[in-house]
Scaffold this active site. Structure first.
Site, PDB file in Angstrom:
ATOM      1  N   ASP A 128       0.823  -1.214   0.000  1.00  0.00           N
ATOM      2  CA  ASP A 128       0.000   0.000   0.000  1.00  0.00           C
ATOM      3  C   ASP A 128       0.855   1.260   0.000  1.00  0.00           C
ATOM      4  OD1 ASP A 128      -1.893  -1.973   0.313  1.00  0.00           O
ATOM      5  OD2 ASP A 128      -3.049  -0.872   1.804  1.00  0.00           O
ATOM      6  N   ARG A 145      -2.116   5.446  17.022  1.00  0.00           N
ATOM      7  CA  ARG A 145      -2.271   6.414  15.934  1.00  0.00           C
ATOM      8  C   ARG A 145      -1.912   7.847  16.325  1.00  0.00           C
ATOM      9  NH1 ARG A 145      -1.257   2.212  13.518  1.00  0.00           N
ATOM     10  NH2 ARG A 145      -2.835   1.200  12.224  1.00  0.00           N
ATOM     11  N   ASP A 176      -8.910   4.587  11.339  1.00  0.00           N
ATOM     12  CA  ASP A 176      -7.574   5.174  11.392  1.00  0.00           C
ATOM     13  C   ASP A 176      -7.479   6.509  10.664  1.00  0.00           C
ATOM     14  OD1 ASP A 176      -6.460   3.292  13.015  1.00  0.00           O
ATOM     15  OD2 ASP A 176      -5.573   2.109  11.401  1.00  0.00           O
ATOM     16  N   SER A 212      -5.846  -8.573   7.310  1.00  0.00           N
ATOM     17  CA  SER A 212      -5.325  -7.230   7.518  1.00  0.00           C
ATOM     18  C   SER A 212      -4.866  -7.174   8.968  1.00  0.00           C
ATOM     19  CB  SER A 212      -6.422  -6.188   7.256  1.00  0.00           C
ATOM     20  OG  SER A 212      -5.971  -4.900   7.617  1.00  0.00           O
TER      21      SER A 212
END
Length: 406
Positions: free
Chosen positions: A18, A98, A127, A182
């Protein structure tokens, strides 16, 4: 944003498919210089290959930073002072990481003179919200690029095709070895989403779990450990003082070996959908149990109960990305005030997925054996006083009953 509007952008970069595609897409779509930032928060992967990949992509400014101690000290431990659980089960392993990553993105943007930051979070998940709320809280003028909300590369196949067209080298493992999930990992947890987990009725494949043995396969002999706390934070295991990141890593190893910390949850995302995730949080599961145990003898009853009432709101703030909000800071100040005397040692027994408290002690304990005893208390507690206490508290119930309202 039009091409040319951005001269330089700082990208949260892992070097995987990604973010490798995003790096090239930013260069191509925006015609801008890209700075890469890779954070080590304990995901257990070698990060130096990300440097080589970024260099091959023409990146001149590459940041790879060890943030493990800061992550645990300044984010995980403050959260655990509140005994935080989202929706009663989730220990917020991804959520709490995060704001730290986004904080460094903003700081690096200032250091390098970048116009914007970029991340690889999708438009369906939490996120994106966490990264961007943090960024705007720390720099209200920062610009944010979220490629998944802009481009048409909406599947793994399209990403692979783009990578092939642009000569982006992606290490591909054989299908038998590549995880179909994931995943997100850091020192607090590892998470799994996708594939068969998208059906909440399907039991996870036993081969999915990476940090913990199955409780059925854990040792037949229990393990006993002692955790020391100072002002609400764990500081030592079995009398050995450790740095925050070392302590959590050690608890992960001990907990994982004893089958502790697995969770299978359907949670409510901030963007409105329900999502099923599986988590391994061995060290965090042990810490939560231990922290509540030391609070049980050091916290005043009403302070403890008020903390429990505030915790769900505090948990939602973290889950939804409001770590740097005024309300989270306000709650943190109140929580931290309660922790000033949360000092002492908790003894725990770990056995086949279970964490059992078997002892707790503190020089500042509020537990008074003279009062609590079932034996003769030598006048420390006047049992006759309970008569008036009960009658006063029963007054409204008696009045209601006389009026036929109960």
């Amino acid at each position: 944003m039009a091409q040319g509007a951005i001269k330089k952008v700082v990208l949260a970069y892992s070097g995987g498919l990604d973010t490798s595609v995003i790096l090239k897409w930013l260069q191509e779509h925006y015609g801008c210089e890209v700075v890469t930032f890779t954070a080590d928060i304990g995901q257990g992967e070698e990060l130096e290959p990300a440097r080589a990949k970024a260099q091959r992509a023409g990146v001149k400014e590459i940041y790879i930073e060890d943030l493990r101690e800061e992550f645990v000290r300044d984010f995980v431990f403050p959260m655990f002072r509140a005994n935080t659980l989202y929706e009663g089960e989730y220990l917020l392993g991804t959520s709490i990481a995060r704001p730290l990553i986004a904080k460094r993105l903003v700081e690096i943007a200032a250091e390098t003179g970048a116009d914007a930051i970029a991340h690889g979070a999708t438009g369906k998940g939490n996120d994106q919200v966490r990264f961007e709320l943090t960024a705007y809280a720390l720099n209200p003028e920062i610009r944010v690029i979220a490629p998944w909300r802009e481009w048409e590369l909406t599947s793994r196949e399209k990403l692979m095709a783009y990578a092939e067209r642009h000569g982006i080298a992606i290490e591909m493992k054989r299908d038998g070895n590549r995880s179909p999930y994931s995943m997100d990992a850091n020192l607090l947890h590892i998470s799994y989403e996708g594939d068969e987990l998208e059906d909440p009725w399907v039991e996870p494949d036993p081969r999915m779990w990476r940090w913990t043995v199955a409780p059925e396969q854990a040792p037949d002999q229990s393990a006993t450990i002692e955790i020391a706390f100072e002002r609400g934070d764990p500081v030592a295991i079995d009398s050995k003082r450790l740095s925050p990141d070392e302590l959590l890593a050690q608890l992960n190893r001990i907990g994982g070996a004893n089958g502790i910390g697995r969770a299978d949850i359907v949670e409510n995302r901030y963007v409105g959908m329900k999502s099923r995730g599986c988590y391994e949080t061995p060290g965090g599961t042990i810490l939560l149990k231990a922290h509540r145990a030391i609070e049980s003898i050091t916290l005043d009853r009403e302070a403890a109960h008020l903390k429990d009432e505030l915790m769900p709101r505090y948990a939602s703030l973290i889950y939804n990305g409001y770590w740097f909000s005024p309300e989270r800071r306000m709650l943190q100040a109140a929580i931290d005030e309660t922790q000033q005397r949360v000092n002492g040692v908790v003894r725990l027994k770990l056995y086949k997925g279970n964490v059992m408290v078997v002892g707790r002690k503190s020089d500042q304990s509020l537990f008074d054996p003279r009062i609590a005893t079932f034996e003769d208390d030598a006048g420390a507690y006047q049992q006759a006083d309970a008569t008036g206490f009960i009658r006063l508290n029963a007054l409204r119930l008696r009045v209601g009953a006389r009026r036929g309202r109960i």
